[in-house]
Design a protein around this motif. Structure first.
Motif, mmCIF file in Angstrom:
data_model
loop_
_atom_site.group_PDB
_atom_site.id
_atom_site.type_symbol
_atom_site.label_atom_id
_atom_site.label_comp_id
_atom_site.label_asym_id
_atom_site.label_seq_id
_atom_site.Cartn_x
_atom_site.Cartn_y
_atom_site.Cartn_z
ATOM 1 N N UNK A 186 79.678 -71.032 31.664
ATOM 2 C CA UNK A 186 79.196 -71.534 30.717
ATOM 3 C C UNK A 186 77.607 -72.030 31.117
ATOM 4 N N UNK A 187 77.416 -72.122 32.357
ATOM 5 C CA UNK A 187 76.113 -72.573 33.051
ATOM 6 C C UNK A 187 76.005 -74.320 32.859
ATOM 7 N N UNK A 188 77.291 -74.737 32.950
ATOM 8 C CA UNK A 188 77.206 -76.399 32.945
ATOM 9 C C UNK A 188 77.116 -77.153 34.315
ATOM 10 N N UNK A 189 76.821 -78.044 34.361
ATOM 11 C CA UNK A 189 76.827 -79.054 35.727
ATOM 12 C C UNK A 189 78.296 -79.861 35.332
ATOM 13 N N UNK A 190 79.343 -79.412 36.131
ATOM 14 C CA UNK A 190 80.769 -79.973 35.724
ATOM 15 C C UNK A 190 81.052 -81.013 36.711
ATOM 16 N N UNK A 191 81.593 -82.198 36.327
ATOM 17 C CA UNK A 191 81.899 -83.484 37.004
ATOM 18 C C UNK A 191 83.209 -83.805 36.774
ATOM 19 N N UNK A 192 83.983 -83.958 37.881
ATOM 20 C CA UNK A 192 85.350 -84.714 37.881
ATOM 21 C C UNK A 192 85.683 -86.062 37.321
#
Length: 697
Positions: free
Chosen positions: A460-466
């Motif tokens: 989705x083109x996101x910046x993913x953070x755990x």
């Protein structure tokens, strides 16, 4: 010759091939190879030199492995000057990207040809610096001042067709870079074309640089590098080329020594590191082709839009046919925006809305979905009902995701017979626009489900953070704290408008009270009522003036009034005259004598609260690394990128001084200002947050 640059001869033409995978970065070996290649071509009696890149791209830019290291000679400015000064005809054949130093190398050659898909740009301002190898002096000479200012101050990437129109390129032609380059060089030789050093071109006509400087500084909300770059371009119009180069170098070094450069470099590397988790190494995500979305309001429609644009098929589940059609209208409206911006064609729009999107009112329609995301009302009982039904109909191995902002994902997972398949995917509204995705990992979430969450974010083109499970996860938990700090300052004498003004001057896109109006004051009201129902510690300071706004139906922009009055439109906010009397009545009821706050004190307290809570979030393992916090606040909460994130800002400011301030504030309110154990530990050990990032890498 170094291995990074290949050399061959074809008749009168020497060919220099960049072969430094993966992106032909302009590292030390490449720079040496270019110098040696030019010298060899001259020594061997060639008439021309062709420079091109092997693999996916021409020179994509500087070698990021050299960032922060002692420079090794020759530097890129020397390489560019040597190429331009060659008595031979030097031509660049470009494909892929020519960014930063890559474009500066191309501008130092005498002619430039590119394939239609090539892109060029000078994005150095995004790293807190400016082009330092002649870009601010050469680009205005080939493209004019206005185009150069646009490209340099925004850092945007320009497609080949536009670059040709601007004069950056001389020719655009389909084909292999080597072949079209050779043909072009031969054509130039046959025509006895002259060398054409950009440095010998006339200086471009000036513009009102003071006005441009002020505009760029305001647009950048205080970011120095774009505005400083304006002064470098100004030098190209006012000084001879060599003096202009010296001025560029002087301004470049000024920026190299700023805190903003440190913040932007940190943001650059952290953005690339944030989704690389050691525990996911070698873990394959589950299949991800068809997804379901439950709830077609603003959030659900945004999630569905993002998924459709990423090539996923989406089943939208709503309570009734009418609600489903309303959801489709929202999605279509979002996609219309993509259509108008040229992101999709009319044919793609119709395919997405009529084929890739399916409307449903029965949970049975989700039985074949690979992943289902619920975006229903933020209430635990409602979400548990949804997950009970999903547990009954979804296929084995389907990922069941909740878009909750605050609620306990473990409690939601426990209602199912498959807690290992449950995860939190906290999108930010509007979900098809906002870049942040918090991947919330519950106690029993399987590793491949976590990997699937990150795979979805990447698609989705996101910046993913755990994030771990707690009230508000990373972002909203920290937000709750620094927003509470702002509320305390209001009780003690500041106004919402002074606080917003001070924080917008710091670099936030909007202050916290303007943000609350944008999000809807009813959201915060619901959270306050929930927390009061659960029981608030008697030591905590509370206030009710904002509740009275909500009770009167003032929820912010969507109702026309909140902290501000939006009668003249959302961009024409003015203070709501009803607010200060409510605040003054609250102070009187609590027996508080208001005092004055300076803007500097407002920023320091607000940031200290943010850093302190962020340190607790990292110390408890809710965020694994400080950079996870920084990326969450950058991409989800409007934190100014040039400050790097709250924990990078804290490192730059100095942790010892911040801890001293927190302890001094604790003398007024020991309950709220409890120093984070991790912050105390780092100060005691003489370490900082970046040390923790390095340990985790």
């Amino acid at each position: 010759m170094t291995d990074a640059i290949g050399y061959e001869r074809t008749g009168d033409i020497a060919i220099l091939k960049a072969q430094n995978p993966p992106v032909n970065a302009l590292g030390y070996d490449v720079r040496v190879g270019l110098m040696q290649g030019i010298a060899r071509a001259e020594d061997e009696g060639a008439r021309a030199v062709l420079i091109y890149g092997d693999g996916a791209t021409y020179f994509a830019g500087a070698d990021i492995r050299e960032f922060g290291q002692k420079p090794r000679e020759p530097g890129l400015p020397e390489v560019c000057d040597r190429i331009e000064a060659s008595p031979l005809l030097v031509v660049s054949a470009m494909h892929g990207t020519a960014l930063g130093g890559g474009l500066e190398v191309a501008l130092s050659t005498h002619y430039r040809i590119a394939v239609p898909s090539a892109r060029v740009g000078l994005p150095e301002v995004l790293l807190g610096i400016l082009p330092g190898a002649g870009g601010t002096q050469r680009l205005p000479r080939v493209a004019g001042v206005e185009a150069a200012l646009d490209l340099i101050t925004t850092g945007r990437h320009v497609p080949a067709a536009e670059a040709l129109r601007l004069g950056i390129l001389d020719k655009v032609e389909a084909g292999e870079p080597r072949e079209i380059g050779l043909a072009y060089v031969q054509q130039l030789l046959d025509a006895d074309a002259p060398r054409r050093p950009v440095s010998e071109m006339p200086s471009p006509a000036p513009v009102d640089f003071d006005a441009v400087y002020d505009t760029v500084l305001k647009k950048g909300r205080g970011q120095l590098s774009p505005a400083t770059a304006v002064r470098a371009v100004q030098a190209a119009t006012e000084l001879p080329f060599r003096q202009g180069i010296a001025r560029e170098r002087e301004l470049f070094m000024e920026l190299m020594n700023t805190d903003q450069r440190l913040g932007l470099i940190h943001a650059f590397f952290s953005e690339r590191a944030v989704s690389k988790l050691p525990e996911l190494k070698g873990v394959a995500p589950r299949d991800l082709n068809a997804i379901g979305v439950i709830g077609g309001g603003t959030m659900g429609a945004g999630i569905a839009t993002a998924a459709l644009l990423a090539g996923l098929s989406v089943t939208m589940l709503e309570m009734s046919p009418q609600a489903a059609e309303a959801a489709k209208s929202r999605i279509a409206g979002n996609l219309q925006g993509a259509l108008k911006r040229g992101k999709i064609s009319q044919e793609q729009f119709e395919t997405l809305t009529e084929q890739a999107l399916t409307l449903a009112t029965d949970y049975e329609a989700l039985k074949d979905a690979d992943l289902v995301i619920e975006a229903v009302f933020e209430e635990m009982d409602v979400k548990k009902k949804v997950f009970t039904q999903l547990d009954a109909v979804c296929k084995p191995g389907a990922v069941l995701a909740t878009n909750t902002s605050y609620l306990d994902v473990n409690d939601i997972a426990a209602i199912t017979k498959r807690p290992q398949d449950v995860i939190g995917l906290h999108f930010f509204s509007p979900a098809h626009v906002m870049k942040l995705l918090e991947v919330v990992v519950a106690d029993q979430t399987a590793a491949d489900v976590v990997a699937t969450g990150f795979a979805l974010g990447k698609r989705l083109g996101k910046i993913s953070v755990r994030a771990g499970v707690c009230d508000g996860f990373i972002g909203n938990r920290i937000l709750s704290t620094y927003r509470t700090c702002a509320d305390h300052m209001i009780l003690d004498g500041a106004s919402p408008y002074q606080i917003d003004k001070a924080l917008e001057a710091f670099g936030f896109a909007m202050g916290p009270f303007a943000v609350a109006d944008l999000a809807g004051l009813d959201i915060g009201w619901a959270v306050r009522k929930r927390k009061r129902a659960e029981g608030i510690d008697p030591r905590a300071r509370d206030s009710s003036y904002a509740d009275k706004l909500c009770e009167d139906g003032h929820f912010g922009q969507k109702t026309g009034k909140g902290y501000y009055d939006y009668a003249a439109g959302p961009k024409s906010r003015v203070p709501n005259p009803d607010v200060m009397p409510l605040i003054e009545a609250e102070r009187a009821a609590q027996g508080i004598a208001p005092r004055e706050f300076t803007d500097e004190e407002i920023v320091r307290r607000y940031m200290a609260a943010m850093v302190n809570e962020a340190a607790k979030v990292v110390g408890e393992g809710i965020a694994r690394r400080p950079l996870d916090v920084d990326m969450t606040l950058l991409f989800g909460y409007g934190f100014p990128r040039y400050n790097g994130g709250p924990l990078k800002w804290a490192d730059i400011q100095g942790l010892e001084g911040l801890l001293e301030d927190i302890k001094s504030y604790a003398k007024e309110d020991a309950y709220f200002w409890q120093p984070a154990p991790l912050l105390e530990k780092l100060v005691a050990e003489g370490r900082n947050f970046d040390d923790l990032n390095k340990e985790a890498s």
